[in-house]
Design a protein around this motif. Structure first.
Motif, short mmCIF file in Angstrom:
data_model
loop_
_atom_site.label_atom_id
_atom_site.label_comp_id
_atom_site.label_asym_id
_atom_site.label_seq_id
_atom_site.Cartn_x
_atom_site.Cartn_y
_atom_site.Cartn_z
N ALA A 134 0.83 -1.21 0.00
CA ALA A 134 0.00 0.00 0.00
C ALA A 134 0.86 1.26 0.00
N PHE A 135 0.38 2.29 -0.69
CA PHE A 135 0.99 3.61 -0.65
C PHE A 135 0.29 4.47 0.40
N ALA A 136 1.03 5.45 0.94
CA ALA A 136 0.45 6.41 1.87
C ALA A 136 1.30 7.68 1.88
N GLY A 137 0.63 8.81 2.06
CA GLY A 137 1.34 10.09 2.26
C GLY A 137 2.22 10.48 1.10
N ARG A 138 3.42 11.05 1.43
CA ARG A 138 4.37 11.55 0.42
C ARG A 138 5.79 11.06 0.72
N LEU A 139 6.25 9.88 0.59
CA LEU A 139 5.47 8.79 0.03
C LEU A 139 5.95 7.52 0.73
N HIS A 140 5.02 6.83 1.35
CA HIS A 140 5.34 5.55 1.97
C HIS A 140 4.82 4.43 1.07
N THR A 165 11.67 -9.19 -4.55
CA THR A 165 10.50 -8.35 -4.31
C THR A 165 10.88 -7.10 -3.53
N GLY A 166 11.79 -7.25 -2.57
CA GLY A 166 12.27 -6.08 -1.82
C GLY A 166 12.97 -5.08 -2.72
N ASP A 167 13.72 -5.58 -3.70
CA ASP A 167 14.40 -4.69 -4.65
C ASP A 167 13.38 -3.91 -5.48
N ILE A 168 12.34 -4.60 -5.94
CA ILE A 168 11.28 -3.95 -6.72
C ILE A 168 10.56 -2.92 -5.87
N LEU A 169 10.31 -3.27 -4.62
CA LEU A 169 9.61 -2.36 -3.71
C LEU A 169 10.41 -1.07 -3.49
N ALA A 170 11.71 -1.21 -3.24
CA ALA A 170 12.55 -0.03 -3.01
C ALA A 170 12.61 0.85 -4.26
N PHE A 171 12.73 0.22 -5.43
CA PHE A 171 12.76 0.97 -6.68
C PHE A 171 11.46 1.74 -6.88
N ALA A 172 10.33 1.07 -6.63
CA ALA A 172 9.02 1.70 -6.82
C ALA A 172 8.83 2.86 -5.85
N ARG A 173 9.23 2.68 -4.61
CA ARG A 173 9.07 3.75 -3.62
C ARG A 173 9.83 5.00 -4.05
N GLY A 189 -10.46 11.53 -1.74
CA GLY A 189 -10.50 11.15 -3.15
C GLY A 189 -9.39 11.76 -3.97
N LYS A 190 -8.45 12.43 -3.30
CA LYS A 190 -7.34 13.07 -4.01
C LYS A 190 -6.08 12.22 -3.89
N GLY A 191 -5.12 12.48 -4.78
CA GLY A 191 -3.87 11.73 -4.78
C GLY A 191 -3.87 10.67 -5.88
N VAL A 192 -2.74 10.03 -6.06
CA VAL A 192 -2.55 9.12 -7.20
C VAL A 192 -2.33 7.68 -6.79
N TRP A 193 -1.23 7.42 -6.08
CA TRP A 193 -0.77 6.04 -5.87
C TRP A 193 -1.63 5.30 -4.84
N ARG A 194 -2.05 4.07 -5.15
CA ARG A 194 -2.89 3.30 -4.24
C ARG A 194 -2.21 2.00 -3.80
N HIS A 195 -1.97 1.09 -4.74
CA HIS A 195 -1.36 -0.20 -4.40
C HIS A 195 -0.36 -0.63 -5.45
#
Length: 450
Positions: A134-140, A165-173, A189-195
């Motif tokens: 999950a994404f949250a804030g700017r940016l977790h 998977t951890g490597d992909i996660l760090a790159f995406a973050r 309802g604002k913002g972009v990133w969800r999952h």
């Protein structure tokens, strides 16, 4: 005793309840203890007091449980993904079996049920073929916290999936944060990133990354740039899919697929079944344990080479395809048309020519199939269990055998109580698809009373 929130207690935990909390007692009052293991004495802080029970959180272990072990994950205790990395795996299996038996007795009135020992997962770490972040804030970007599920914990890696998977996660973050776009906020309802959903195939080694965003106009270009960069950085990622979800509910399922880069699906093998798995498809998240699950289901179902089998809530067709060699025709029934499309393609991949998959409301489709007179019916409903009309349609068909696969012992108990009007419960087998968590998969075998 006058018990209130924030009261500190010294408690001895005697067992694990369904859901994963320890059970202790104070002056006859049941206290459910988060972080309490059977046999441990803990100092706990009361978090909630209700009529008939209380809830508490262990803040210090005074005497460790006999079967306690060191949790290997640095995020354990803060991350909400695992509850029992600190409990020996054999003990986890023991308590899952106990929880199934207790739940069936308490909620279903099934007190003399033969509950088999839980079938162990072949792997207890690195077993997941799918993770939802999950994404949250700017940016977790990570998993929800255990004590504060509204917050997202930035995790470096998850031991339930492989290191890649951890490597992909760090790159995406990092890549998503660099856009300056915030995570989607369901309250506004604002913002972009969800999952971010990462899948991997044990059969091919391929990976599929599924990015789910809100409906912001800025999402499309940002997602496309991210997908291109991801595929360039990770050659083993064979596909990237971008979907949009408007509904505020925090579920990692896209409502509309926008585009795909590379392939939009994976192929997996479970035994001799070849499964086509799309971005939003439901498939068992533990591939090696799923093969054991299918074996338990097959044993319970038996064979009827000149008769039909119905597989209700069939998803992308795994159980139907696994059982197909033992029946003249197998009818798979599923409400999700995307899952049915995957099942039909999986049937071709698996060379199962006797499988027919139908889309629609289960009770309605089963009424249309009544003339096929199935020898066996399998059911694998979602956590809410089978709906009453579907159970009625199955009982009207009166197959000689039922095999009910459940991910929720509570709704299984409810449905077995209904089915007991016509059927005798002959065997219950827990299958552990989710080591270190409170989740339990259960296979129940029933036979029509003559």
């Amino acid at each position: 005793m006058d018990m209130r929130e924030d009261t500190e207690l010294t408690l001895t935990v005697d067992r694990l309840a369904f859901g994963g909390k320890g059970v202790a007692r104070v002056d006859g009052l049941v206290v459910f203890v988060d972080g309490g293991l059977p046999g441990a004495t803990v100092r706990a802080k009361v978090t909630r007091v209700k009529k008939g029970f209380a809830e508490a959180r262990a803040v210090e272990t005074l005497t460790p449980a006999p079967q306690a072990v060191a949790a290997p994950c640095p995020h354990f205790g803060v991350c909400g993904g695992c509850l029992h990395q600190d409990l020996d795996y054999a003990a986890q299996l023991f308590w899952k079996r106990q929880q199934v038996a207790e739940t069936l007795s308490r909620l279903g009135g099934l007190r003399d049920v033969d509950v088999a020992p839980a079938v162990a997962s072949p792997e207890t770490y690195g077993y997941r073929n799918k993770m939802e972040f999950a994404f949250a804030g700017r940016l977790h970007l990570g998993l929800h916290e255990r004590q504060r599920p509204g917050r997202v914990l930035d995790i470096e890696k998850c031991l339930l999936m492989d290191d890649r998977t951890g490597d992909i996660l760090a790159f995406a973050r990092e890549a998503c944060a660099a856009t300056g776009l915030a995570a989607y906020d369901p309250r506004t309802g604002k913002g972009v990133w969800r999952h971010l959903v990462v899948r991997r195939s044990l059969a091919t080694g391929g990976r599929l990354v599924h990015l789910i965003t809100g409906p912001s106009r800025r999402a499309g270009d940002a997602a496309h740039h991210f997908g291109e960069a991801l595929l360039e950085r990770f050659p083993d990622v064979s596909g990237f899919v971008h979907s949009v979800r408007r509904a505020p509910t925090t579920v990692a399922i896209g409502e509309r697929q926008v585009f795909a880069l590379g392939t939009d699906h994976l192929e997996e093998r479970i035994g001799d079944v070849r499964l086509r798995i799309s971005a939003d498809a439901f498939a068992q998240t533990n591939t090696t344990a799923a093969e054991k699950l299918y074996a338990v289901v097959a044993q319970a179902a038996g064979t009827a080479p000149d008769r039909a089998l119905w597989d209700v809530y069939c998803g992308c067709g795994g159980i139907a395809l696994a059982l197909a060699p033992g029946f003249e025709t197998v009818y798979g029934v599923e409400a999700d048309k995307r899952a049915v499309a995957d099942a039909q393609k999986s049937a071709k991949l698996s060379e199962r020519e006797n499988c027919v998959f139908k889309t629609g409301d289960a009770a309605t489709v089963l009424a249309d199939l009544a003339a096929t007179k199935p020898a066996v019916v399998t059911l694998d409903p979602p956590r809410a269990g089978a709906d009453g009309q579907t159970l009625a349609a199955v009982m009207d068909a009166a197959p000689e055998k039922l095999v009910y696969v459940s991910c929720n012992p509570a709704t299984l108990a409810r449905d077995l109580k209904i089915l007991s009007d016509l059927y005798t419960l002959t065997q219950v087998t827990p299958v552990d698809l989710f080591p270190h968590t409170a989740h339990i998969e259960v296979v129940a075998a029933l036979e029509l009373r003559r």
